[in-house]
Design a protein around this motif. Structure first.
Motif, short mmCIF file in Angstrom:
data_model
loop_
_atom_site.label_atom_id
_atom_site.label_comp_id
_atom_site.label_asym_id
_atom_site.label_seq_id
_atom_site.Cartn_x
_atom_site.Cartn_y
_atom_site.Cartn_z
N ILE A 220 0.87 -1.17 0.00
CA ILE A 220 0.00 0.00 0.00
C ILE A 220 0.91 1.22 0.00
O ILE A 220 1.71 1.42 0.92
CB ILE A 220 -0.91 0.02 1.24
CG1 ILE A 220 -1.89 -1.15 1.21
CG2 ILE A 220 -1.67 1.35 1.33
CD1 ILE A 220 -2.64 -1.35 2.50
N THR A 221 0.82 2.03 -1.05
CA THR A 221 1.68 3.21 -1.16
C THR A 221 0.83 4.43 -1.45
O THR A 221 -0.27 4.34 -2.00
CB THR A 221 2.74 3.04 -2.26
OG1 THR A 221 2.08 2.70 -3.50
CG2 THR A 221 3.71 1.93 -1.90
N LEU A 222 1.37 5.60 -1.09
CA LEU A 222 0.67 6.87 -1.27
C LEU A 222 1.67 7.92 -1.74
O LEU A 222 2.79 8.00 -1.23
CB LEU A 222 0.02 7.31 0.05
CG LEU A 222 -0.64 8.69 0.08
CD1 LEU A 222 -1.90 8.71 -0.77
CD2 LEU A 222 -0.96 9.10 1.52
N ASP B 159 2.98 7.81 5.07
CA ASP B 159 3.10 6.48 5.66
C ASP B 159 1.86 6.18 6.50
O ASP B 159 0.78 6.73 6.26
CB ASP B 159 4.37 6.38 6.49
CG ASP B 159 4.45 7.49 7.56
OD1 ASP B 159 3.43 8.16 7.80
OD2 ASP B 159 5.54 7.67 8.14
N ASP B 160 2.00 5.34 7.51
CA ASP B 160 0.86 4.93 8.32
C ASP B 160 0.29 6.05 9.18
O ASP B 160 -0.76 5.87 9.79
CB ASP B 160 1.25 3.75 9.23
CG ASP B 160 1.33 2.44 8.46
OD1 ASP B 160 1.02 2.45 7.25
OD2 ASP B 160 1.70 1.42 9.05
N ASN C 265 -0.82 8.64 7.84
CA ASN C 265 -1.87 9.17 6.98
C ASN C 265 -3.13 8.31 7.11
O ASN C 265 -3.06 7.08 7.00
CB ASN C 265 -1.39 9.21 5.52
CG ASN C 265 -2.35 9.98 4.63
OD1 ASN C 265 -3.46 9.55 4.37
ND2 ASN C 265 -1.90 11.14 4.18
N VAL D 97 -3.92 5.83 4.23
CA VAL D 97 -3.11 4.61 4.28
C VAL D 97 -3.66 3.67 5.35
O VAL D 97 -3.80 2.45 5.13
CB VAL D 97 -1.63 4.94 4.55
CG1 VAL D 97 -0.82 3.66 4.76
CG2 VAL D 97 -1.04 5.75 3.39
N ARG E 11 -5.09 -0.20 5.01
CA ARG E 11 -4.58 -1.31 5.82
C ARG E 11 -5.72 -1.96 6.60
O ARG E 11 -5.76 -3.19 6.74
CB ARG E 11 -3.50 -0.81 6.78
CG ARG E 11 -2.24 -0.33 6.07
CD ARG E 11 -1.02 -0.45 6.96
NE ARG E 11 0.16 0.13 6.30
CZ ARG E 11 0.83 -0.44 5.33
NH1 ARG E 11 0.44 -1.61 4.86
NH2 ARG E 11 1.88 0.16 4.78
N HIS F 198 -1.76 1.62 -5.18
CA HIS F 198 -1.06 2.90 -5.08
C HIS F 198 -2.10 4.00 -5.15
O HIS F 198 -2.95 4.03 -6.04
CB HIS F 198 -0.04 3.08 -6.22
CG HIS F 198 0.66 4.41 -6.15
ND1 HIS F 198 1.48 4.76 -5.09
CD2 HIS F 198 0.62 5.50 -6.98
CE1 HIS F 198 1.94 5.98 -5.29
NE2 HIS F 198 1.42 6.45 -6.41
#
Length: 284
Positions: free
Chosen positions: A51-53, A63-64, A66, A69, A73, A86
């Motif tokens: 999982i990317t942003l 990252d987490d 946010n 994101v 998850r 993405h």
């Protein structure tokens, strides 16, 4: 497959805090509505299971930390999804502004991934998941206008305000919601805004009554901690906005105006005082 989701900002037409709960949260009563200032979230499945942003904004974590994101998850863990995504977040809502930008991004991620991963979840199911991420996320999932109670996750849909202009002005400061609530003494609040009066004004479609029943008990705290917010509110009132209030825990101040010409004039008057100024419409 590519999915696009809008993530509109919200404003609080009224916000009351009733008491502090045993779980550490505050019991609130709020009327929230969305406005036509929105982030845009693009979601595309990837060949990896990551999982990317990414974002053009340099002011948000990727990252987490946010919420978008964390929303992705949460869905992956809850439903055993092995696929990656993405997300590209185009930020337009000011950060740490009291406009629920992060919560709306998380809600957009929930809605978009529900489609991308074909989970078939209902809006109410997405709202329940959103409540695990933050108090404003359930409202941002469904949007519109709502009376929110509990810690903000219990929603009752009510009529949206009459179509009008909303001037949003964010001073160049960031306000910590935790700090504002931490300095709030709920038992000492002298005057509580009325959710029933605001609901009646919305049901009657009265712009004048909506402006007359605006209220936010967090103003007393934020305006003392950040005098610039109090000054901004005074300036907007002096420029002739029909109703003026701080949104959420601040620092954004909004003004309601029923004529476009007046909205443009107030915006021009604010630009010398505040760089981040927007003239948008209410969303029905």
């Amino acid at each position: 497959m590519i999915i696009y989701e809008k993530a509109p900002a919200k404003i609080n037409l009224m916000l009351d805090v009733l008491h502090k709960r045993n779980d550490g949260f505050h019991e609130v009563e709020m009327v929230m509505t969305m406005v036509d200032l929105a982030d845009r979230l693009t979601l595309q499945e990837t060949e990896t299971n990551r999982i990317t942003l990414s974002s053009q904004s340099g002011y948000i974590p990727l990252d987490d930390k946010n919420l978008a994101v964390r929303a992705a998850r949460l869905l992956r863990q809850r439903f055993g999804i092995q696929r990656g995504v993405h997300m590209v977040l185009e930020k337009r809502i000011p950060v740490a502004a009291g406009l629920a930008g992060g919560s709306s991004d998380a809600a957009a991620a929930l809605r978009g991934l529900n489609r991308l991963w074909e989970l078939g979840l209902s809006i109410s199911e997405l709202e329940e998941l959103g409540a695990e991420l933050g108090s404003d996320v359930p409202f941002c999932v469904s949007g519109g206008t709502a009376l929110a109670t509990g810690r903000g996750e219990k929603l009752e849909k009510i009529p949206s305000p009459p179509h009008s202009w909303v001037i949003l002005a964010k001073p160049p400061i960031n306000v910590s919601t935790a700090d504002v609530y931490g300095n709030l003494k709920a038992a000492e609040i002298q005057q509580h805004p009325s959710a029933s009066a605001m609901q009646a004004a919305l049901e009657q479609g009265s712009f004048t009554d909506v402006c007359g029943t605006l209220g936010n008990v967090l103003e007393d705290v934020t305006l003392k901690l950040y005098p610039g917010v109090a000054r901004l509110k005074q300036v907007m009132e002096s420029l002739g906005a029909d109703g003026v209030l701080m949104s959420g825990s601040g620092p954004t101040v909004f003004g309601l105006v029923n004529k476009e010409e007046k909205a443009r004039r107030i915006c021009n008057g604010l630009r010398g005082f505040c760089e981040e100024v927007y003239a948008v419409r209410t969303l029905g």
